[in-house]
Design an enzyme around this catalytic site. Structure first.
Site, PDB file in Angstrom:
ATOM      1  N   LYS A  89      -1.111  -9.863   2.863  1.00 22.94           N
ATOM      2  CA  LYS A  89      -0.274  -9.023   4.269  1.00 22.94           C
ATOM      3  C   LYS A  89      -0.870  -8.316   4.868  1.00 22.94           C
ATOM      4  O   LYS A  89      -2.084  -7.717   3.786  1.00 22.94           O
ATOM      5  CB  LYS A  89       0.999  -8.210   3.701  1.00 22.94           C
ATOM      6  CG  LYS A  89       2.007  -7.597   4.792  1.00 22.94           C
ATOM      7  CD  LYS A  89       3.022  -7.483   4.047  1.00 22.94           C
ATOM      8  CE  LYS A  89       3.644  -6.159   3.542  1.00 22.94           C
ATOM      9  NZ  LYS A  89       3.118  -4.792   4.490  1.00 22.94           N
ATOM     10  N   GLU A 125      -0.771  -5.908   8.670  1.00 23.48           N
ATOM     11  CA  GLU A 125      -0.559  -5.092   9.537  1.00 23.48           C
ATOM     12  C   GLU A 125      -0.625  -5.198  10.432  1.00 23.48           C
ATOM     13  O   GLU A 125      -1.730  -5.509  10.930  1.00 23.48           O
ATOM     14  CB  GLU A 125      -0.096  -3.265   9.089  1.00 23.48           C
ATOM     15  CG  GLU A 125       0.828  -3.034   7.886  1.00 23.48           C
ATOM     16  CD  GLU A 125       0.704  -1.559   7.326  1.00 23.48           C
ATOM     17  OE1 GLU A 125       0.157  -0.777   8.842  1.00 23.48           O
ATOM     18  OE2 GLU A 125       0.976  -1.305   6.755  1.00 23.48           O
ATOM     19  N   ASP A 163       0.869  -1.028  -0.279  1.00 25.84           N
ATOM     20  CA  ASP A 163       0.046  -0.298  -0.473  1.00 25.84           C
ATOM     21  C   ASP A 163       1.096   1.117   0.617  1.00 25.84           C
ATOM     22  O   ASP A 163      -0.030   2.337  -0.171  1.00 25.84           O
ATOM     23  CB  ASP A 163      -0.467  -0.108   1.488  1.00 25.84           C
ATOM     24  CG  ASP A 163       0.046  -0.286   2.813  1.00 25.84           C
ATOM     25  OD1 ASP A 163       0.890  -0.207   2.907  1.00 25.84           O
ATOM     26  OD2 ASP A 163      -0.813  -0.083   3.557  1.00 25.84           O
ATOM     27  N   SER A 164       2.206   0.636   0.625  1.00 24.96           N
ATOM     28  CA  SER A 164       2.919   2.332  -0.185  1.00 24.96           C
ATOM     29  C   SER A 164       3.350   2.773  -1.405  1.00 24.96           C
ATOM     30  O   SER A 164       3.357   3.855  -2.078  1.00 24.96           O
ATOM     31  CB  SER A 164       4.458   1.505   0.021  1.00 24.96           C
ATOM     32  OG  SER A 164       4.552   0.538  -1.129  1.00 24.96           O
ATOM     33  N   GLU A 188       9.812  -3.731   9.931  1.00 20.77           N
ATOM     34  CA  GLU A 188       9.752  -2.702   9.613  1.00 20.77           C
ATOM     35  C   GLU A 188      10.462  -1.654  10.374  1.00 20.77           C
ATOM     36  O   GLU A 188       9.602  -1.584  12.223  1.00 20.77           O
ATOM     37  CB  GLU A 188       8.825  -2.038   8.644  1.00 20.77           C
ATOM     38  CG  GLU A 188       9.088  -0.830   7.889  1.00 20.77           C
ATOM     39  CD  GLU A 188       7.933   0.205   7.497  1.00 20.77           C
ATOM     40  OE1 GLU A 188       7.179  -1.136   6.636  1.00 20.77           O
ATOM     41  OE2 GLU A 188       7.702   0.949   6.806  1.00 20.77           O
ATOM     42  N   ASP A 242      -0.902  -6.044  -0.677  1.00 23.03           N
ATOM     43  CA  ASP A 242      -1.447  -5.719   1.043  1.00 23.03           C
ATOM     44  C   ASP A 242      -2.926  -5.621   1.246  1.00 23.03           C
ATOM     45  O   ASP A 242      -3.634  -4.724   0.081  1.00 23.03           O
ATOM     46  CB  ASP A 242      -0.752  -3.855   0.907  1.00 23.03           C
ATOM     47  CG  ASP A 242       1.190  -4.033   2.190  1.00 23.03           C
ATOM     48  OD1 ASP A 242       1.189  -5.453   2.558  1.00 23.03           O
ATOM     49  OD2 ASP A 242       0.979  -3.194   2.172  1.00 23.03           O
TER      50      ASP A 242
HETATM   51  O1  KIV Z   1       3.425  -0.722   1.900  1.00 21.80           O
HETATM   52  C1  KIV Z   1       4.591  -1.783   1.760  1.00 21.80           C
HETATM   53  O2  KIV Z   1       5.221  -1.210   0.446  1.00 21.80           O
HETATM   54  C2  KIV Z   1       4.821  -1.841   2.921  1.00 21.80           C
HETATM   55  C3  KIV Z   1       6.949  -2.775   2.484  1.00 21.80           C
HETATM   56  C4  KIV Z   1       7.243  -1.399   2.694  1.00 21.80           C
HETATM   57  C5  KIV Z   1       6.708  -4.002   3.613  1.00 21.80           C
HETATM   58  O3  KIV Z   1       4.574  -2.868   3.495  1.00 21.80           O
END
Ligand code: KIV
Length: 275
Positions: free
Chosen positions: A118, A120, A49-50, A187, A88
């Site tokens: 993924k 968090e 989600d970056s 992280e 994510d």
């Molecule tokens: O959103 C993302 O790209 C991430 C990575 C930095 C692990 O969670």
């Protein structure tokens, strides 16, 4: 390509077995062409989600929606054949309840063809991780600096500097591993903490700003290739200056257009009958 020539995609159990072995190489990808560039070189592609910051220019990851993640996840799937694909779950799509998380994750898996999601969070997310994994949805955990909690943390500073915080992050990682996560991203923690977690949990840890002792490493690709210049964290090693390369190319193109050096005769379609 014949069926025999087709490369087998790396699976979640393949990665799970890599605990303590050859480091797991991970990068983020958000588009099909970038996925195609990275796919031969990595074990795992994360549609993180970056992308909210890197692709959409948001200030943080909170405005990212499930529909955005699905659109980019499907693109990365089309651009790759080999790497394990993880997508994510964005802010607000899973924190409410295990049921909400299941509905979001099932959509992501059905509409992108990814192998895992993924999420968090630590102890508070353990019940959800168990709920998903028991229902056929592999989950990658993410502890330490969890960017979706930026408003709670008040920024992106390294986590685990004080003993209480370090203990809490260890407890988070253990809870997520016991709940069935097949791997855990650590992280932005102090190095000894990521090292200690890696020694304690039975699943691979994937570090970002964490420790060389982690079972694998991940970076945001645009940071690694110098294409995202808004903010470069201390833990990034830049392997290329793509931002500079793009600027140089754009400047040469602009000069050619202004001087009528582009397009050349080789770039246009002659219509011999009309001449
Ligand atoms: O959103 C993302 O790209 C991430 C990575 C930095 C692990 O969670």
């Amino acid at each position: 390509m014949s069926t025999q020539d087709r490369v087998r995609r790396i699976t979640v159990p393949d990665l799970r077995r890599r605990k303590g072995g050859e480091p797991i190489v991970c990068l983020t990808a958000y588009t099909a062409p970038m996925a195609a560039c990275l796919d031969p070189h990595v074990d795992l592609l994360l549609v993180g989600d970056s992308l909210g910051m890197v692709i959409y220019g948001f200030e943080n990851t909170l405005p990212v929606t499930l529909d955005m993640m699905i659109a980019h996840g499907a693109a990365v799937r089309r651009g790759s054949t080999r790497a394990c694909l993880v997508v994510d779950l964005p802010f607000g799509s899973y924190q409410e309840s295990p049921g909400q998380a299941y509905r979001s994750a099932a959509r992501v898996m059905q509409e992108t063809g990814c192998s895992a999601v993924k999420a968090e969070g630590g102890r508070e997310m353990a019940e959800t991780v168990r709920f998903l994994t028991e229902r056929g949805i592999p989950v990658m955990g993410h502890v330490g600096l969890t960017p979706q909690s930026v408003n709670r943390f008040g920024g992106y500073g390294a986590r685990g500097r004080v003993p209480d915080q370090a203990e809490a992050i260890i407890a988070d990682a253990i809870a997520v591993a016991e709940a069935g996560a097949f791997a855990i991203v650590i992280e932005g923690t102090v190095e000894p903490l990521a090292r200690a977690i890696t020694a304690k949990v039975p699943v691979p840890t994937i570090g970002i700003g964490a420790s060389p002792a982690c079972d694998g490493q991940i970076l945001v690709t645009e940071d690694m290739i110098g294409l995202f210049k808004t903010f470069t964290p201390k833990f990034v090693r830049q392997y290329a200056d793509m931002g500079g390369t793009v600027g140089t190319a754009a400047s040469a193109y602009a000069a050619d257009v202004r001087a009528r050096r582009f397009p050349g005769i080789e770039h246009v379609f002659p219509d011999r009958k009309a001449i």
